[in-house]
Write an enzyme that holds these catalytic residues in place. Sequence first.
Site, PDB file in Angstrom:
ATOM      1  N   ASP A 130     -25.034  20.052  61.496  1.00 11.55           N
ATOM      2  CA  ASP A 130     -24.383  19.648  62.740  1.00 11.55           C
ATOM      3  C   ASP A 130     -23.187  20.555  63.042  1.00 11.55           C
ATOM      4  OD1 ASP A 130     -26.141  17.523  62.354  1.00 11.55           O
ATOM      5  OD2 ASP A 130     -24.583  16.259  61.468  1.00 11.55           O
ATOM      6  N   ASP A 152     -28.558  21.327  64.183  1.00 14.88           N
ATOM      7  CA  ASP A 152     -28.991  19.936  64.112  1.00 14.88           C
ATOM      8  C   ASP A 152     -28.234  19.180  65.205  1.00 14.88           C
ATOM      9  OD1 ASP A 152     -30.183  17.609  63.311  1.00 14.88           O
ATOM     10  OD2 ASP A 152     -29.439  17.645  61.276  1.00 14.88           O
ATOM     11  N   ASP A 156     -22.111  13.852  64.323  1.00 19.45           N
ATOM     12  CA  ASP A 156     -22.749  12.672  63.731  1.00 19.45           C
ATOM     13  C   ASP A 156     -21.781  11.897  62.852  1.00 19.45           C
ATOM     14  OD1 ASP A 156     -25.148  13.156  64.914  1.00 19.45           O
ATOM     15  OD2 ASP A 156     -26.257  13.571  63.071  1.00 19.45           O
ATOM     16  N   ARG A 215     -29.777  10.305  71.847  1.00 19.48           N
ATOM     17  CA  ARG A 215     -28.670   9.969  70.946  1.00 19.48           C
ATOM     18  C   ARG A 215     -27.312  10.261  71.587  1.00 19.48           C
ATOM     19  NH1 ARG A 215     -30.879  12.137  65.033  1.00 19.48           N
ATOM     20  NH2 ARG A 215     -32.863  10.981  65.090  1.00 19.48           N
TER      21      ARG A 215
END
Length: 816
Positions: A130, A152, A156, A215
């Site tokens: 990430d 990615d 997160d 998301r």
Amino acid sequence: MSDRSCFIGILFLFVLLLCRPCLAVDSEPIGWATLDGGTTGGQGGEVVTVTNKADFMSAVSGDTPRIVQVVGTIHGDESIPNVGCNKTILGIGYDAQLVGFTVKITDTGGVMRRNVIVRNLTFRGGMPQDGLTCRRATHIWIDHCTFFDSADALCDFSDQCDYATVSWCKFYYTSKINNHRLACLVGSTPDNPPDVGKLNITWHHNWWGNYCDQRMPRGRYGKDHVFNNYYSCSGNYYCIGGDWGFQVLAENNYFDHVNNPMKDAGTVSSGISGTFTTEIKSVGNIFNGCTGSQTTYGSAFVPAYPYTLDPAANIPAIVQAGAGAAILIGDPALWPTKATVPTPANGEGNAAVASTLTWRAGNTAVSHNVYFGSTPSDLVSYGSRTATSFTPPTLTADTEYYWRIDEVAADASVITGDVWAFKTVPVLPSSLYHYWPFDVDFLDVAKVFASNPNNPFGAAWLDTNTEFLGAGCLDLTCPKDGLIAGWSDTSTNKIFPNAAPMTISLWFKPTALPSSGNTACMLGSLPEPDTTPKKFRIELLPSGACRLTVDTALPEFGNLPVFNGWNHVLVSINASGQLRAWLNADESGSVTLATSASNNYNGQYAGIGFYGDDGNGLHRGDYIGYIDDIAIWKVSSDLAFAQTLYNSGFGRTAIGTSTSDVLPPAPDPMTWLAAPSSVSSSEVTMTASTAYDYNGVEYYFQCLTPGGHDSGWQTGSTYTDTGLMIDTSYTYRVKARDKSIHQNETAYSSELTAATLYDCLAPIESDLDGNCQIDLFDFALLGGMWLEGQNDITDLVQLAAQWLVCNRNPGTACWQ
């Protein structure tokens, strides 16, 4: 202070006071990060300023309170810094960036991380995971940050993270290059008892923009407050979703032409952690032109902290103006006084002809002096303005331009800016289908110059710890990542033409061959999940041979003739399915493929510089080296076409915009096409070999002999030195340079010598044949004339006397 200066200073202060509320700069977080003791970061700790990754990793480590100020761009590699407790990380100015590496805030030895603030930073192209990963960490405030193009997710939170606030951040991707465009995940593992009651996060005034697919956020277990956010990611799958009892209070958000603003409400999940129902409560949201699910379920939760809602109708304007890395915090002495963040970006090689130039103002500027032109040393003044934008005169395609912004402070002092450069999009042949020049900086390296300008195959996912080689090449020297992965999701966005004929040209320079049993795909596509298109790949084998793969056909077309240099491969497939290939303009193979030429070669997935045959094929590379100037035509080629591309013009190896070009023209050292030779008693002419460089070439001929003359820099490859002495030897050498801003020079050629001729404009009597010498030929002519009675003894005596003086090396005593 003069009245004028005083007035300007008061005006500047007034403007600042007016603008401060517009910037939405909070001094402390709002939401979950304020509870259970609050979040203070490195407050009271040592202030450390960092400009490189090693210093950054050291500064953010450990648990000692520290304020880390990031100045400029920090490039990274696969090593991942882990942020310790009690840290505040501040980006200084408008251009503080962490490029090409993942940053983690995660536990060490099972010990939770806590109390971290991250503000005003851009996380760009995070690798290998990430942009920012928070794992088993609590009391986190992420504010005014920009996240884009990570391998990615962008940002997160997982594994018992808690008490976090994400505010005024911008999330986006520059293209669909990564089909894992899953922006912000809360909780990674389903049915995970330690997460129950945790993962509580506030999301406010954030902007989920281009190409975010899902998301935004998606979560499990936590109570997430999502208010006053802006969603403009049209074409997405969904925005807010979750399972395992995720509870969302969504208030006064603005969903702008997106799909499935809210999904999964009412979903029931059961396991060892219990039975949970996902609850999403929608209050005051605006759904403008949205499609799909807006379903809600349950009452979610009531926030236990104070907050103020902006009207949902105002959110697009408020968030677009304030989200992302766009504030001034940290030590004011480090704030930039120069103009920064130019658009088009410095070094841009594909700027629109209709570009409007914009920049970020220096922090003391009250006005801006604009300079613009086609040469860096002769910029034209376009006056002063208060706005941070400028529309230049009509631009020409495929042309380089330069500009500078000088900032004027309140006391009328002038801060001279940097000279920026960009190049407008080239005019390409109509038969050209796609072109990847890899000429601009990291996140733009794969911009497509194409007949279809809407093709999404765009920004790069590759080794991010590299300055591009020379003039801008795809650098795959780090085998851990070296990858560009593309995804073509519609019939109008294809990497290859629907059918043959087609021609593919690319330059490559391996620094190591693939390992045994592997192949390095330099360009290719796979048909998954559609079985109609064909698998199409150009590969490099461990033997050094090149190979084309079309479905099961595997014709090899030659070994690399030059291992340590640049190689040019040209592959053509005609309408009958016949493949012809050239390496460095030498034909290497011809074979008829066992395939129908009418089939579509465009797989759904496509890549440049990757290895892998399983899954979707987009695995990280076994290719170590460089790739440059990939071009695809909708025509078949022949030997003449291969030679043209190899020797000159479009597609020359390592071409690039002048701003990034640090390679000299080829050949280097320079060579001679025609050696120096005399043309008269006072002139010597010579011709250099034709030099090649995308930015144009100039030549410099140097005379190493006193009395001779240098040419100075000239565009022609031929030079004639004049005004020389008769019958004198002169030695020359030649070099070349490109016309880029760096003016990269080759080494000099070998040294060659030529002598001027004799000058006999007024020859003496005894030079009977007029060849500027008194020699045996003259004696022979005199003898013939003697036999015919045309001469006497006096002529013979004169010839002999003058022969003794002038002989074979006459000078000014013989010919004046």
